[in-house]
Design a protein around this motif. Structure first.
Motif, PDB file in Angstrom:
ATOM      1  N   LEU A 177       0.833  -1.205   0.000  1.00  0.00           N
ATOM      2  CA  LEU A 177       0.000   0.000   0.000  1.00  0.00           C
ATOM      3  C   LEU A 177       0.865   1.250   0.000  1.00  0.00           C
ATOM      4  CD1 LEU A 177      -2.550  -0.894   2.810  1.00  0.00           C
ATOM      5  CD2 LEU A 177      -2.933  -0.935   0.343  1.00  0.00           C
ATOM      6  N   PRO A 178       0.283   2.383  -0.429  1.00  0.00           N
ATOM      7  CA  PRO A 178       1.012   3.638  -0.227  1.00  0.00           C
ATOM      8  C   PRO A 178       1.388   3.793   1.247  1.00  0.00           C
ATOM      9  CG  PRO A 178      -0.935   4.009  -1.589  1.00  0.00           C
ATOM     10  CD  PRO A 178      -1.025   2.590  -1.074  1.00  0.00           C
ATOM     11  N   HIS A 179       2.639   4.157   1.478  1.00  0.00           N
ATOM     12  CA  HIS A 179       3.123   4.319   2.857  1.00  0.00           C
ATOM     13  C   HIS A 179       4.259   5.331   2.857  1.00  0.00           C
ATOM     14  CE1 HIS A 179       5.762   1.263   1.084  1.00  0.00           C
ATOM     15  NE2 HIS A 179       6.719   1.769   1.862  1.00  0.00           N
ATOM     16  N   ARG A 217      -6.045  12.196   2.416  1.00  0.00           N
ATOM     17  CA  ARG A 217      -5.939  11.381   1.198  1.00  0.00           C
ATOM     18  C   ARG A 217      -4.795  11.855   0.303  1.00  0.00           C
ATOM     19  NH1 ARG A 217     -11.769  11.297  -1.267  1.00  0.00           N
ATOM     20  NH2 ARG A 217     -11.639  13.426  -0.510  1.00  0.00           N
ATOM     21  N   VAL A 218      -4.333  10.919  -0.530  1.00  0.00           N
ATOM     22  CA  VAL A 218      -3.222  11.200  -1.442  1.00  0.00           C
ATOM     23  C   VAL A 218      -3.685  11.064  -2.879  1.00  0.00           C
ATOM     24  CG1 VAL A 218      -1.361  10.570   0.146  1.00  0.00           C
ATOM     25  CG2 VAL A 218      -2.462   8.777  -1.232  1.00  0.00           C
ATOM     26  N   TRP A 240      -1.863   4.264   3.489  1.00  0.00           N
ATOM     27  CA  TRP A 240      -3.100   4.771   2.930  1.00  0.00           C
ATOM     28  C   TRP A 240      -3.922   3.609   2.434  1.00  0.00           C
ATOM     29  CZ3 TRP A 240       1.152   7.587   3.636  1.00  0.00           C
ATOM     30  CH2 TRP A 240       0.992   8.904   4.059  1.00  0.00           C
ATOM     31  N   ASN A 241      -5.228   3.617   2.797  1.00  0.00           N
ATOM     32  CA  ASN A 241      -6.143   2.551   2.436  1.00  0.00           C
ATOM     33  C   ASN A 241      -6.168   2.360   0.918  1.00  0.00           C
ATOM     34  OD1 ASN A 241      -9.069   1.812   1.503  1.00  0.00           O
ATOM     35  ND2 ASN A 241      -8.843   0.972   3.563  1.00  0.00           N
ATOM     36  N   VAL A 252      -7.400   6.935   2.139  1.00  0.00           N
ATOM     37  CA  VAL A 252      -7.429   7.667   3.400  1.00  0.00           C
ATOM     38  C   VAL A 252      -6.234   7.240   4.255  1.00  0.00           C
ATOM     39  CG1 VAL A 252      -8.718   7.929   5.579  1.00  0.00           C
ATOM     40  CG2 VAL A 252      -9.919   8.032   3.367  1.00  0.00           C
ATOM     41  N   GLU A 253      -5.629   8.193   4.951  1.00  0.00           N
ATOM     42  CA  GLU A 253      -4.451   7.942   5.788  1.00  0.00           C
ATOM     43  C   GLU A 253      -4.832   7.219   7.080  1.00  0.00           C
ATOM     44  OE1 GLU A 253      -2.401  11.521   6.848  1.00  0.00           O
ATOM     45  OE2 GLU A 253      -0.602  10.423   7.482  1.00  0.00           O
TER      46      GLU A 253
END
Ligand code: FE2
Length: 116
Positions: A4-6, A36-37, A87-88, A93-94
């Motif tokens: 996941l985004p991290h 959010r990203v 981020w989910n 969402v963070e």
């Protein structure tokens, strides 16, 4: 396998010695109350390539090939104990980073490769 985004909250240098990885680099949406990203850029790494990552980098990593990718990771701090975020995958969402979940993902992916 996709991580996941991290973020890391510390600098890093990633050097691949086998396989491939595709990095998506993310940035925070300005003023988003859920942290959010949005995607900002991408970089594909192959064997014998490396990438420096700045302290504020947010990235997700995908191994796009059907075998192991191997890399040496050097971090500028205590990687496993630094409070950080991920981020989910669906909502972006963070949320707090869950190192145990990430370790389980590696175990599951390795088991799938061993069974194939
Ligand atoms: Fe990372």
């Amino acid at each position: 396998m996709t991580l996941l985004p991290h973020n890391h909250q510390m600098w890093a240098v990633i050097g691949l010695y086998t396989g491939r990885e595709d990095n998506i680099f993310w940035r925070r949406r300005r003023g988003d109350e859920n942290g959010r990203v949005e995607a900002a850029s991408a970089k594909a790494l192959s064997a014998k390539e490396c990438s420096p990552l700045g302290k504020d980098i947010i990235h997700s990593v995908t191994n796009p090939i059907p075998r192991l990718t191997g890399a040496i990771h050097i971090y500028g701090g205590d990687f496993f104990n630094e409070p950080r975020s991920e981020w989910n995958a669906e909502t972006l969402v963070e949320v707090p980073y869950d190192v145990e979940k990430t370790l389980r993902l590696f175990e599951q992916s390795n088991a799938m490769l061993a069974a194939s």
